[in-house]
Design a protein around this motif. Structure first.
Motif, mmCIF file in Angstrom:
data_model
loop_
_atom_site.group_PDB
_atom_site.id
_atom_site.type_symbol
_atom_site.label_atom_id
_atom_site.label_comp_id
_atom_site.label_asym_id
_atom_site.label_seq_id
_atom_site.Cartn_x
_atom_site.Cartn_y
_atom_site.Cartn_z
ATOM 1 N N CYS A 414 35.656 -33.671 5.146
ATOM 2 C CA CYS A 414 35.418 -33.439 6.567
ATOM 3 C C CYS A 414 36.058 -32.157 7.081
ATOM 4 O O CYS A 414 35.756 -31.725 8.202
ATOM 5 N N GLY A 415 36.926 -31.525 6.314
ATOM 6 C CA GLY A 415 37.627 -30.334 6.782
ATOM 7 C C GLY A 415 37.057 -29.023 6.302
ATOM 8 O O GLY A 415 37.594 -27.957 6.625
ATOM 9 N N PHE A 416 35.961 -29.036 5.543
ATOM 10 C CA PHE A 416 35.373 -27.794 5.022
ATOM 11 C C PHE A 416 33.918 -28.060 4.672
ATOM 12 O O PHE A 416 33.435 -29.201 4.746
ATOM 13 N N LYS A 417 33.232 -27.013 4.274
ATOM 14 C CA LYS A 417 31.834 -27.114 3.878
ATOM 15 C C LYS A 417 31.759 -27.264 2.357
ATOM 16 O O LYS A 417 31.979 -26.291 1.627
ATOM 17 N N PRO A 418 31.477 -28.436 1.861
ATOM 18 C CA PRO A 418 31.471 -28.640 0.408
ATOM 19 C C PRO A 418 30.218 -28.079 -0.242
ATOM 20 O O PRO A 418 29.211 -27.792 0.421
ATOM 21 N N LEU A 419 30.304 -27.947 -1.556
ATOM 22 C CA LEU A 419 29.164 -27.537 -2.354
ATOM 23 C C LEU A 419 28.444 -28.766 -2.895
ATOM 24 O O LEU A 419 28.938 -29.888 -2.816
ATOM 25 N N LEU A 431 28.588 -37.580 5.060
ATOM 26 C CA LEU A 431 27.955 -38.105 6.275
ATOM 27 C C LEU A 431 28.849 -39.108 7.010
ATOM 28 O O LEU A 431 28.484 -39.544 8.102
ATOM 29 N N LYS A 432 29.987 -39.481 6.419
ATOM 30 C CA LYS A 432 30.861 -40.498 6.994
ATOM 31 C C LYS A 432 32.107 -39.867 7.610
ATOM 32 O O LYS A 432 33.229 -40.283 7.343
ATOM 33 N N CYS A 433 31.936 -38.827 8.406
ATOM 34 C CA CYS A 433 33.061 -38.151 9.042
ATOM 35 C C CYS A 433 33.191 -38.507 10.526
ATOM 36 O O CYS A 433 34.025 -37.913 11.223
ATOM 37 N N ASN A 434 32.380 -39.430 11.019
ATOM 38 C CA ASN A 434 32.469 -39.780 12.444
ATOM 39 C C ASN A 434 33.760 -40.534 12.751
ATOM 40 O O ASN A 434 34.451 -40.244 13.725
ATOM 41 N N ASP A 435 34.107 -41.476 11.905
ATOM 42 C CA ASP A 435 35.327 -42.273 12.096
ATOM 43 C C ASP A 435 36.308 -41.925 10.976
ATOM 44 O O ASP A 435 36.445 -42.647 9.981
#
Length: 548
Positions: A414-419, A431-435
């Motif tokens: 959730c803290g960066f743009k992964p490859l 996709l599970k960074c909301n909570d």
């Protein structure tokens, strides 16, 4: 200015001061000597001869003095303007040596231009190269020269036929007969004992080498063991002592992982790795691993764990397990793979989070605010503290940020743009960074006998992440950093220490392309360390000693 000395007149130069004193002294003594010669009763011819001889000697003395000055200053009779003399006097004297000893100056005739002014002296400019053409040698990375030995090296796996052994026996017998004839009875007995000992030793070596070719049932063949255990260790230490950040146990474990023959292999499906049991006497797999004679062999893609181990020791954290690189025909077709020491003292972990303590991101942030167990204070029960000391989180955050290890504190990326190759993208966790407060931390492991400290496992780092895409979520909530690690980052000696430490592992050094490839990895760590230091200064974080 003109100077007259006993009838001789010439122009005065600055170089005649010593001659002036000598001439005055001689002229003062001549009148009394001449009077005595004139008044004494001697024949005129003899007196005239003495006077003439004296004048000739004095004339030769003056000529010698003038000849000593003229070759160095031929232009003494030339008149030089007062302004030119002033310019010459103001010119710094370049003939004075730096060690304080004075030597006679070498004066040269000043060169005059067309208008009568002095020309500047010839100057040679020397340009020093600022960059070295070759990289500097790091201490402990230059193999010392060894004396040549006349003994024939016996390599593992070399077979000696029986005829060779018989030839050795005949040669020894011939030498024994010569020694017996040359020496007396006592000398022959001594030579006999020595030759017998050498013959038995060579026989033993030959038998051992021939036995290595036979396979044993249920185990790896002796020929494979000979290949897995080379003559020279893959852990290179060319200096008198290993680097100061490596302990004796670290060096022993590294050599055991890199050089010990492999007795058996077992698969570990949960870690996608292989458990290798090294030969250390007749013991079962469980006993050998409990004694520290086992290692986890991972994929070549996880080679950054070896770099992480050396970085951990240099920073003074001492939380990761010893790791080396090793090649074997049993792993990945002979490719270099990381081998990590199996530590039986680690606490059992959960299958889903691979952690000995189950924490979510929200609980972790609350623990950072409470500063559990800091300064020896026992936390309150309602705080929800674990047995882990507060300083351990600071060490882990610094370590994970430099290597960009996200699977512990930022499992869902959730803290960066992964490859696409990252595990969070393959598992659909991005996709599970909301909570985020409900996301579990992974690979948080303690030791059974030491619940206060963490053990860093699964330290796969990423060197291909740009500076504008670093995961700063790892540092969230961290307001204190270990002084030992920060001092190394500020000392500007991180590169030198990493080169010296990584050179120990021969297989890893070669698998990364030698020093040129290692330097590229260090460049990434150095840039991230500068960013981390800027972050510490900008956020006013404290740098504290954390060697409790």
């Amino acid at each position: 200015m003109l100077f007259s000395s006993c009838g001789f007149t010439r122009e005065m130069t600055p170089f005649d001061q010593p001659s002036k004193i000598k001439n005055l002294f001689i002229c003062c003594l001549w009148p009394s000597r001449l009077l005595r010669l004139w008044t004494c009763r001697r024949p005129r011819t003899r007196r005239n001869l003495l006077v003439g001889t004296a004048c000739v000697i004095y004339l030769g003395f003056l000529v010698s003095q003038v000849g000593h000055v003229l070759p160095q200053h031929k232009g003494g009779h030339r008149k030089i303007s007062s302004r030119s003399l002033q310019d010459a006097a103001q010119t710094p004297f370049l003939g004075i040596p730096l060690d304080g000893t004075l030597s006679p100056p070498n004066f040269q005739e000043p060169q005059l231009g067309s208008n009568g002014t002095l020309l500047p002296p010839n100057v040679v400019y020397i340009t020093l190269r600022s960059k070295r053409s070759k990289p500097a040698n790091i201490r402990g990375t230059v193999k010392p020269k060894r004396r040549k030995k006349n003994a024939i090296p016996v390599s593992y796996g070399q077979h000696f036929p029986k005829a060779t052994l018989v030839g050795w026996e005949e040669a020894f017998a011939q030498q024994l007969g010569r020694a017996t004839r040359a020496a007396g009875t006592r000398g022959a007995a001594i030579a006999l004992e020595a030759r017998k000992y050498q013959l038995d030793e060579h026989r033993h070596k030959g038998m051992v080498i021939m036995e290595r070719g036979h396979q044993r049932p249920g185990k790896i063949s002796g020929a494979v063991k000979a290949q897995l255990q080379p003559e020279e260790s893959n852990i290179r230490i060319y200096s008198e002592s290993p680097p100061s950040w490596m302990s004796k146990d670290d060096i022993l474990n590294m050599r055991m992982l890199a050089d010990s023959p492999i007795e058996s292999i077992q698969e570990v499906p949960s870690q996608k790795a292989v458990l290798a049991v090294f030969a250390r006497g007749p013991s079962t797999t469980g006993t050998a691993c409990n004694q520290g004679h086992c290692g986890i062999v991972k994929r070549p893609l996880d080679m950054s764990e070896v770099f992480a181990f050396h970085l951990d020791r240099i920073l003074g954290l001492n939380r990761s397990l010893p790791s080396v690189s090793r090649r074997s025909e049993f792993f990945q077709g002979g490719q270099a793979c990381p081998v990590i020491l199996w530590d039986s003292s680690l606490s059992p972990t959960d299958n889903s989070t691979h952690s000995s303590v189950r924490l979510t991101w929200g609980q972790y942030q609350q623990l950072l605010k409470k500063k559990c167990w800091q300064n020896g204070k026992v936390p309150k029960a309602e705080w929800g503290c674990t047995e882990i000391h507060h300083h351990e989180w600071s060490k882990m955050a610094l370590f994970d940020f430099l290597l960009q290890i996200y699977n512990r504190l930022d499992r869902n990326c959730c803290g960066f743009k992964p490859l696409k190759e990252d595990s969070c993208m393959q598992q659909g966790l991005k996709l599970k960074c909301n909570d985020q407060d409900a996301v579990d931390l992974t690979h948080i492991v303690q030791r059974r006998h030491d619940q206060r400290h963490l053990a860093f496992i699964d330290n796969k780092g990423f060197f291909d992440r740009n500076e504008d895409n670093l995961d700063f979520k790892i540092l969230q909530g961290i307001n204190e950093f270990p002084a030992s690690a920060v001092s190394v980052l500020r000392s500007q000696r991180l590169r030198e220490k990493l080169l010296q430490s990584l050179f120990l592992d021969k297989i890893y050094w070669e698998s990364q392309g030698g020093r040129k490839g290692i330097e590229k990895l260090i460049d990434v760590i150095e840039r991230r360390s500068k960013i981390l230091l800027t972050y510490i200064n900008a956020h006013g974080a404290k740098v504290l000693p954390m060697n409790e």
